[in-house]
Scaffold this motif. Sequence first.
Motif: not given
Lengths: 142, 494
Positions: A75-89
């Motif tokens: 759950a945490l990974a799927s919530g946080f991964f957009p940060l790596l792409l520059g999108d909001p969490p």
Amino acid sequence: MVRVIARLLPGPSLMFAAGLIAKGYAEVGDGFAAGVIVALAVALAYVALGAAGAEAALPALRHAPKAAVGGLLLALASGFFPLLLGDPPVTHRPGPGEHVTTIGTLELFTPLLFDLGVFLLVIGVLTVLLHHLARSREEAAR
Amino acid sequence: MTAHLPALQVLVPLGCAPLCLLLRRFRTVTWLVFLLAALSSLACAVLLATRVDDGPLHYEMGGWPAPYGIEFVVAGFNTPVLLVVSVVAVVAAVYARRSVGDEVDDRRAPLVYTCLCLTLTGLLGLTVTGDVFNAFVFLEISSLSTYALIAMGRRRRALLASFRYLVIGTVGATFVLIGIGFAYAVTGTLNMADLADRLTDLDGNRALYAAVVFVFVGLAVKMAVFPLHAWLPAAYGEAPSAVSTFLAAASTKVAIYVFCRFAFTVFGAGLVFTTMPVGEVGLLLAALAMLVGSAAACFQRDLKYLLAWSSVAQIGYIVAGISLATAAGVSAGYLHVINHAVIKGALFGAAGLLVLRLGSARLDDLAGLGRRMPWTFAAIVVTGLGLVGVPPTAGFASKWALVSALLDAGAWPVLVAVLASSLLALVYVGRIVEAAWFRDPPADLPADQPRAPVSMVAAVWALVLLSVYFGIDASLPGGLADAAAAALLGTGGA
């Protein structure tokens, strides 16, 4: 009678939970509700068979702590991964309006991973709690 | 990344909490994770505080537009609270390593850090959120982890204190939820700015009055306003010292901020302070809190309980300022939120040093220790004078602001209560000084006791020096407080 149902119920409850997750994005339902429903079936098993009996009948229950941790990380990974792409969490991929691959009505996109994570986390945590409650009762009775 | 600061502010501590739990075999690593969470929240808070001068920042979670998605708002009214919570969290983290190691058994120490991460998440989330239901969720996150933290105190009585707070706190949270439910029922929205917009058409709606009463009674429990303060003394008195340092300085302050946020930017000052008598009730309860809290503090035998009762009185000062609903009053309330957080954090930290050395903080056990622990007692005296409000301490600065706001509003009876409470504060701070310096030490005091750990003393003195600095040069906290009052009273909605 109760014992028979307690042994059989986890199967149908898993089916029902899968249905809830699959239709959760268009209608009522989500990973949390699905997890609670499976956990209710597990709770019945613990009440009817006791900790040792339930875990003998359903060996998968012994892996509850792993399910909880794995679910949390998923759950945490799927919530946080957009940060790596520059999108909001908690942004989802594919985004709104983009094409989503579907299997029947099941849409394959990242919120599904989030819901699966929550699903595993809820079952895992509730099973661990039930395990400890049942064990302490049995130890007190002995 | 910098565009996501409001989300990172909350999500980093949230992500650190399970990390602490997973790494529970390595006690030092869990401490480091909490320190990291606190430092990152401080960095976010400082960066955000420098950016709000150009106007409030609105952040939409997951890119969902505001009235439907959850919105985080950072503006002049919450940056001071973010700064206070994160500074105190960093200090508590530095302090906690030795203090938690001493007071909590090794197996449970990682759980303390997990719960501290969650409490920090809850408090920060409560501060930045612009959505009333989301506020309730963060309120529960911070409350539930607080109950667990208090239960980990070193005496068995901590369990009783925690259970009592659990019962009272849950009733309070339920009141908030019911109030939010009423507000949602009459408006159909949960976004704070949107609620404020729609409420203007609802003059004289009874359900709305019920919403205001339920939300404020529920928040009053969390703020520990006078008749609903019963959970506070035992909870702060029994919690592990690092935890009481963090909670006493941060948790009630955030509840006070949420009260301001609801009163001024959701329900609106017109409804809350003109149509409904919230201001009058607030002033009455504040005056009673000052008198009862300070008087009760004078009769305590345990230093931590004494400090906790003094908190009840100090919350009275803050509530009095806010209840005036004038720019000067709200600004004085905010100033005291900042100053009292620094002062009380330092005092509970110093009490923790005594617990480390003596195994307790009973006033009788402090006899004659003033010369043996000069740094600890110097910290207690300097910040204690701040509690009394002696110039040029930080306590004087905020009390002066409060007194002039009360004079402007002509609230004479409250002014009398402030003065009486200050005199009583002189009595209870005097009792500590008397015990430490003017009583003979017991003959059987072992001479070679371990020295206080440097990290704890440094953490306490960082707060002491901050309080002295705020007393001499009040431009930083004063500027933050004025900006907060302007943001709350100025536009109405945010």
